[in-house]
Every structure is written in C-alpha cells, then in structure tokens.
Scaffold this active site. Structure first.
Site, PDB file in Angstrom:
ATOM      1  N   ASP A   1       0.838  -1.205   0.000  1.00 38.01           N
ATOM      2  CA  ASP A   1       0.000   0.000   0.000  1.00 38.01           C
ATOM      3  C   ASP A   1       0.874   1.258   0.000  1.00 38.01           C
ATOM      4  OD1 ASP A   1      -2.696   1.305   0.495  1.00 38.01           O
ATOM      5  OD2 ASP A   1      -1.564   2.013   2.238  1.00 38.01           O
TER       6      ASP A   1
ATOM      7  N   LYS B   1       1.437   4.164  -2.946  1.00 33.52           N
ATOM      8  CA  LYS B   1       1.280   5.600  -2.696  1.00 33.52           C
ATOM      9  C   LYS B   1       2.488   6.372  -3.225  1.00 33.52           C
ATOM     10  CE  LYS B   1      -1.875   5.084   1.164  1.00 33.52           C
ATOM     11  NZ  LYS B   1      -2.008   4.694   2.565  1.00 33.52           N
TER      12      LYS B   1
HETATM   13  N1  LIG Z   1      -4.862   1.136   4.283  1.00 34.79           N
HETATM   14  C1  LIG Z   1      -4.500   2.479   4.028  1.00 34.79           C
HETATM   15  C2  LIG Z   1      -5.723   3.287   3.833  1.00 34.79           C
HETATM   16  C3  LIG Z   1      -5.431   4.563   3.200  1.00 34.79           C
HETATM   17  O1  LIG Z   1      -4.895   4.650   2.132  1.00 34.79           O
HETATM   18  C4  LIG Z   1      -3.744   3.053   5.191  1.00 34.79           C
HETATM   19  O2  LIG Z   1      -3.832   2.461   6.263  1.00 34.79           O
HETATM   20  O3  LIG Z   1      -3.071   4.063   5.046  1.00 34.79           O
END
Ligand SMILES: N[C@@H](CC=O)C(=O)O
Ligand SMILES: NC(=O)C1=CN([C@@H]2O[C@H](COP(=O)(O)OP(=O)(O)OC[C@H]3O[C@@H](n4cnc5c(N)ncnc54)[C@H](OP(=O)(O)O)[C@@H]3O)[C@@H](O)[C@H]2O)C=CC1
Length: 803
Positions: A665, A669
C-alpha cells in the site's frame, strides 16, 4: 363545514389506481371541508378506460370474451367497493347493475344494430360512472355524506361522439341547478356529457379535466385542482427527462400552449371555461399532498421564464420526387384541414420544382403510404424515408427579445454532437423545435432541461463499491446540498449486486437492492458508455483490479473518474501513460486525491507547487495510517494479530490487510506520487520491507489471519526493545532522485514522526522553494469518514469544473 370558498377537485385515474390511493384521495376531500365547500370530479379508475376500449375492438369476432372481460371489471370495482365502504347495499347494487348494462351494450355493439359511435361512448362512460359511485360511497362511509352525479344529466354537447363539443351556456345553467342544491358533497363523473337526444357523449381522452373546468366555471369556483401522480406541471415529461422539475407558477396562456404542444399535463380545453375568472388552478400530487405543486393563474406573468421542454412523436420524415411533390402537398393540405392534431402534418419545402420534405405523425403516415403505394407502381417516388423520429420543443417567451438564446441552444446541441434532422423556430408561438431519432431526442431533452434549470447543474454519479468508503460516501452525499448542483445517483454496485435507475436512486442510509441484478461489468460498461451520457462521474471505491482496468473504456467515452483506489495509477507505467493520453484526448478528468494520505491534500499540493513553477526534490515520511495505528497499538500491549484485525474492522486497513503489512500500500502511494510528478517508474524498481513473516507470504488470506498470532511474541519483544531505548518504530518511505525506499525506521519517540498518533500520516515535501525546512502535511491518513470526505471533495471539484 366552512362554505366561504368553493373548490373543485378533480382526481385522475392515477390517483384512483388501488384502494390505498382512493382512500388517500378521499382523505384530501375530507380535509378540505375545514376550509371550503368541495366539489369532486373523477376519472375512471386507472386502466379501466383502456380496458373498455379494448373490449370494443373487433367485438363482432370475440363475443365469447364479453362475459369474462366484463366480469373482470365488475370484480375489480366491487372488490374495491367492499374493501373501502361500510356495505351500502343500494349503491353496491347500482354499481353491479352498471356492469349488466355494459354486457348488454357490448352485445348490441357486436350485433351492429345501433349507432356504433353512440354505443361506444355509452360503453366508455361506465368507467367514470362506476368510479364516481365508489368515491361517493367511500366518502359517506367515512362520515362525509356525498352523492354521485352522472354528468350527462347536465353537460350538454353536440353529437360528435368521441370528441363532443360542449354547449357552454346550457351546461353552466344545468350544472348550477343540479349541484348547487346538493346537501351532500357532489362527486361528478368526468369525461361524459349528452346530446340533444340525451344520448351519452364523451369529451375526448383526459376529458375529465375539461369537466372539472366546466364545473368550476358554473360554480364560480375559487380553486380548480387537478390531482395527479407528479408534483404539479413538470419542466418535461419525466419518462424522457428524469430530472424534470416541478414548475411553481404558470399563466393560463402558458398552460394552454403547453397542452396544445403535447405536454400531457391537463386537457387543452380545461382552462377555456374559466379563463376570464379569478379561479386559481392548482396541479397537485395526490401521493404528496403537502407539495405545493403548480399554481396557474390568469394574472401570472411568466416573464419569459417558461422553462419547459416537450417531446412529441413518433414522426416520419418523408421526401418524394419533384413530380409528385405538388400533388402530395395538395393532398396533405386537404387532409390536414380535417385533422385536429396540429402536428399531424408538417411541410418543409413545397414548390412544384423541387423535392418536398414532409414531417408526418407516424400514425397519420398510414394514409399517405397507401397513396405512395399507388404512385410507386409507375416509378420510384420516395427519395428518403426516416421513421421513429421525435420533436424536442423548447418553450420560451424570450426567443423574440434575446437573439442569443437560440444560438446558445444550438451551441449546447453542437457541443454534444447532436445534429437535428430538422429544426423549426416559431417566434409567435414561443418555441424552437428539433427533430431527432429517439436516442438523440432523449439526450437533447435532458440537456435542454438541465440547461434551463439555469444555475442548477445535473451531474450523474455511479458508485462502484459500497464497503467502508463507498457506503460512507453515500451517507455523506445524502446530506450534501451543494449550491447549483444536483447529483443524481444513476447506479451503484458491489461485488454481488448492481442497481441501475436512470431517474436516480433515492439516497437513504442503505441502498435498497431489491431491484438489483447480479454485478456484470460487461453490461454495466455498456450502460455507462451509452452514447447519450453526459456529465457522468464514475466513483471507484472497490479496490478491485477488474474495475481499475476498465478506466480506459470510461475515459474514451468522456466519463470522469474519482477514486480512492490506488490500483489504476500503479499498474505498469504504460497503462498510466495510456490513461493520461485518454484523459487529455477526451477532455475528461481523473481525481484521486485520497490515494495517498486519504483526506489529506497531498496530491493537490504537489500539483499546485508544480504548476506554480516549483520543482519537488524529495517526498518522505509516513503515508500508512494502518502502520501508525499498528505500532501505537503494539506499544500499548495489544497483540500484533489483534491489532491487524482491529485495523481492518475500523476501516483503516485495505480490503486485504496483507496489502498494508507487505508495504504494498505504501509502495503504491509513493509510486502514485512519483508518477504524478512526471517520473517514469515501474513498481519492481521500488524496494519495500515487508512485515509479513516469510512463512505466511504465499498462504491465503484466512490462513494468514489464523496464523498471525504465532508472531505476536516476536513483535512484543521488538517493540519493548525500542521502548527501552526511548525509541519507536515507524513505517516510512522516501522518494528522492527518482528512487523510492520503503521500510521500518527506528526513531526517537519524541521526534515529529515518533509522536504520530491514531492513523496519522506525516508527509514532508522538499522543493526548490521549500529547501531548508520541508512543507509538512500531517493528519489522519486512513479511515472511512476522512477518505469518503476526500472522495466527496473530488466529486465536487469535478462537478464544478463541468459545464
Ligand atoms: N490502508 C490504508 C488506507 C489509506 O490509504 C492506510 O492504512 O493508510
Ligand atoms: N479505508 C480507507 O481508509 C481508505 C481506503 N482507500 C481505498 O478505498 C477503496 C475501498 O476501500 P474500503 O471501502 O475500505 O474497502 P471494502 O472492502 O470495505 O469495500 C470494497 C467494496 O468494493 C466492492 N467490490 C470489490 N470488488 C468488486 C468488483 N469487482 N466489482 C464491484 N464491486 C466490488 C465490495 O463488494 P462486496 O461488498 O460485495 O464485498 C465492497 O462493497 C480501496 O481501493 C482502498 O485502497 C483509500 C484511502 C483510505
């Protein structure tokens, strides 16, 4: 009863479609007695006139069907009578006898022994006679004594059966004689009259409105109220334009003109008897009686603000060769003189020497096609024939004094690739009319209607994904009333169900999926990319690869996309590049602010710095809310496995929490941020430290969650070791010199990043301008509320940017 005012209330078939609606309509009358003396006019129950017409068709060939047909109607009426009244035997017998009469008349019609047209009118009169009896009986049963009147006793007409002309003076006198003396509330049959030989006649379809106008005239009524199933006169027929809005006020001239041009609001003759009186005409919704509806008064000056669209059709456009043009023209002139429908025949050019173009009502075309058939034996006469066409008319008082109005309308159509087959402008009659095929007519009507609402922009939304973020977004959308924008949720789906409602899904706390279909993206894409779509925002809150891969098709069709999903921006670089080109080529927009930092303004800040000429040199810090939450929980003694499950339950972690723990994740980003700045990077080039234990990297989600507790102790030890040194663990990332590094950092507990709480993110941006001290963005970086609010902000920005 307060008799200071006289109100005539007419209830159409839609207000009488079942026992509940009849009860509701009678309640409206009962409430009215507090304020005025009510006189009621009723149509037949919904569907009954059509059923009667159907029974009369080809009656000679289907006499065996008469008994069953009549019996169905008899049962329908008697059942309603029994359900809503306290068993008034005399009236019930009268009702029953009406259907005996109907049986006899249908047999007579089949035998062809009486004037057929007169018989048909008598047969059609049964609908209103039966409904007036029921309505009066329901009122009486509920304590308001009422009496039904058969209007052929006092509405006198000529003998034009099917569309009789009313003798207004005699009628006025007789209505007064019959109704003014009534001690009870009169309930009058709409639609019917009688000729000089007392034979029943009918006043044409929707003639009950006209009956109500005649009663209002005779009684010098203060109000004439037409009760229907919509909130008054709408700016367009909602079947063509689901966003049609209720018009507050109209003048008598406006309504007469609209009715004559196909707006199925009230019978065109209704206003005629009362136009010189001070009667206020109200069109109201019997399902929503508190809505003010539309008020129509002789004194109202619409001052050009008549914001109305009508759609009529179907029409046929016909072009014949010049040798037959004049002959056809003469024939059509002759025929159209006998036609009451003003739109039956339209001529385009009519000279003896050039091909003539005619626009004919499709039903009228049958007459013409016989003639063409005769001519065709000698040569080919039809040069062009297009059918199933519709006229979209826009009314305005301003065409004559605002030259730019028609130009603006043209520009609107052209900018949406709409090319009318024919256009007419009629200054005197205050309308401009365009001919289109059905699909283009629908788009044109919607565009014009939305445009006419002035500052009010209508934006269609489709929300994919109704989980933590999607569901919260719909809740937030419900309480939003943005100035100048109406959002219409035309569809929503999750992985199981898809609901599509072109007219807009009611925004409630939970979506009612009862009319939904199983989710099928092929079908959904067909609907989403239908050619008539305009101002559509697709919201992807699924986190699904299948959905993210559909973006190119949506952009190609001009759809705007808003998403919190990180996927589309982080597939292969070629996919990202492709999206950018499609967005540019199709002039669409893509907003994804919530894909890094959830509701925090990270992407917009980067874009603004860059567009102001600044150059970003480094982005670093914490961009995972789940990781901050996890480490804080661990420091408070919560086991690793529990903290993960908790983070998902609270809506912080990804649909699959392994995406957070693996660092995927965070990688997505940083990849998004780098690509947004214009860097070309593939995911494989990013080094990521995963927190998923080696042994659990290739197991399924359930096994992973099951076995996670095996690692609770390791994490407990790691955290205490750091705590003992006044340190803390944080999951950070850094983008610098075109490279991204991601992993755990051990930091002093009292450092800015070490102090982060809850789901906080902290993003530092270094640039040419911010080269000593970074620009810092800090706050909650996960959670359904903040994320949904960020998505909503993107939706609003997109909507405001659309014309
Ligand atoms: N799972 C992500 C949600 C937001 O993007 C996080 O915990 O940052
Ligand atoms: N939660 C957060 O704090 C943040 C989340 N995001 C992003 O928002 C997105 C949604 O997250 P969240 O709401 O938490 O996830 P959820 O798992 O709670 O919801 C996902 C929704 O998408 C539906 N769905 C999944 N696949 C499909 C598919 N192929 N077709 C149609 N519907 C599908 C699911 O259907 P069903 O209900 O049938 O399972 C569910 O309704 C993710 O991309 C996430 O990364 C971004 C920033 C912050």
């Amino acid at each position: 009863m307060n008799t200071s005012e006289t109100h005539v209330l007419k209830f159409g078939g839609t207000s009488l479609q079942n026992p509940n609606y009849i009860k509701q309509s009678t309640q409206i009358v009962m409430d009215r007695t507090q304020q005025a003396h009510p006189f009621v006019v009723v149509s037949a129950l919904e569907g009954v006139t059509d059923a009667l017409i159907e029974l009369t068709k080809d009656i000679g060939k289907k006499t065996d069907l008469i008994e069953t047909g009549v019996d169905n109607l008899r049962q329908k009426h008697l059942t309603i009578f029994d359900k809503l009244t306290d068993g008034q035997h005399k009236k019930r017998n009268r009702l029953d006898k009406l259907f005996d009469e109907l049986t006899q008349d249908l047999h007579k019609l089949s035998l062809d022994i009486e004037n057929k047209r007169a018989l048909k009118d008598r047969i059609l009169s049964i609908g209103e006679r039966a409904s007036a009896l029921i309505f009066a009986s329901v009122l009486s049963s509920n304590g308001l004594p009422a009496e039904s009147f058969e209007a052929h006793q006092f509405i006198k007409t000529d003998s034009t059966f099917g569309k009789a002309k009313v003798k207004q003076d005699t009628t006025r006198k007789l209505i007064r004689e019959y109704l003014q003396q009534s001690k009870f509330v009169p309930v009058v049959t709409g639609f019917i009259g009688s000729d000089s030989q007392n034979r029943i006649t009918t006043l044409g379809r929707s003639g009950s409105d006209y009956t109500a106008g005649l009663v209002a005239d005779a009684l010098n009524a203060d109000h004439l109220e037409i009760w229907t199933d919509v909130n008054g006169v709408l700016s367009a027929d909602p079947r063509w334009v689901p966003t049609a809005q209720s018009i507050k006020e109209l003048s008598f001239g406006d309504i007469t003109e609209l009715s004559a041009h196909g707006a199925k609001v009230i019978h065109p003759q209704t206003i005629r008897p009362i136009q010189d009186k001070g009667t206020t005409v109200l069109v109201k919704n019997s399902y929503n009686p508190s809505h003010p509806g539309t008020s129509i008064t002789s004194g109202f000056e619409s001052n050009g603000a008549l914001k109305t669209i009508t759609v009529t059709g179907p029409f046929v456009k016909l072009q014949v060769d010049e040798t037959h043009a004049f002959e056809l023209f003469s024939k059509l002139t002759e025929w159209s003189e006998q036609e009451t429908d003003s739109e039956a025949v339209g001529f385009k050019t009519s000279s003896e020497f050039e091909p003539a173009r005619f626009i004919l009502r499709q039903s009228f075309f049958e007459k013409v096609s016989n003639l063409l058939g005769q001519w065709a034996s000698s040569r080919d006469v039809v040069l062009d024939l297009q059918s199933n066409l519709f006229k979209v008319k826009k009314f305005s008082n301003h065409f004559s004094d605002d030259e730019s109005l028609s130009k603006r309308i043209w520009d609107l159509l052209v900018s949406n690739n709409l090319q009318p087959i024919n256009a007419e402008r009629n200054l005197d009659e205050r309308f401009i009319s365009f001919l289109f095929d059905r699909q283009d007519a629908q788009l044109a009507a919607r565009l014009l209607n939305d445009y006419l609402q002035g500052d009010q922009k209508v934006i269609d939304l489709f929300v994919a994904g109704t989980g933590a973020v999607g569901h919260t977004l719909l809740k937030q959308l419900k309480s939003l009333e943005p100035e100048g924008i109406t959002f219409r949720l035309i569809g929503a789906c999750n992985s199981r169900n898809a609901l599509w409602q072109e007219e807009g899904i009611a925004l409630k706390n939970d979506i009612d999926w009862s009319d939904s279909e199983p989710t099928n993206w092929e079908l959904l894409i067909d609907k989403l990319t239908a050619p008539h779509r305009n101002n559509l925002i697709f919201v992807d809150a699924t986190g699904s690869e299948e959905v993210a891969r559909l973006y190119p098709q949506l952009f190609e069709n001009g759809t705007h996309i808003v998403t919190p999903s990180k996927l589309a921006n982080t597939f292969e670089q070629a996919f990202f590049d492709d999206l950018q080109s499609l967005i540019k080529e199709n002039n669409t927009s893509f907003r994804y602010e919530t894909t890094a930092g959830a509701g925090l303004p990270v992407i917009s800040t980067l874009n603004e710095l860059q567009s102001a000429g600044d150059s970003i040199t480094e982005i670093s810090g914490v961009v995972s809310g789940t990781m901050t939450y996890l480490f804080n929980q661990l420091e408070q003694g919560v086991p690793f496995s529990e903290a993960i499950v908790d983070a998902r339950e609270k809506g912080y972690a990804e649909p699959d929490p392994r995406d957070d723990l693996s660092g995927e994740d965070v990688a997505r980003k940083f990849l998004t941020l780098a690509r947004t700045l214009g860097y070309k990077i593939e995911r494989e080039q990013i080094a990521v430290e995963s927190l998923i234990p080696e042994a659990l990297r290739d197991v399924d989600k359930d096994t992973f969650l099951d076995q996670l507790s095996n690692y609770d102790q390791t994490w407990e030890q790691r955290i205490s070791a750091a705590q003992n040194k006044g340190q803390t663990l944080r999951y950070t990332g850094r983008f610098k010199d075109g490279k991204v590094n991601i992993g755990i950092e051990v930091l002093p507990k009292d450092s800015p990043i070490g102090q982060l709480k809850g789901t906080d993110n902290l993003i530092q941006i270094f640039s040419d301008l911010y080269n000593q001290t970074p620009l810092v963005i800090q706050g909650p970086g996960a959670g359904k509320e903040v994320t949904a609010a960020g998505v909503l902000a993107d939706i609003l920005k997109t909507a405001r940017s659309l014309s």
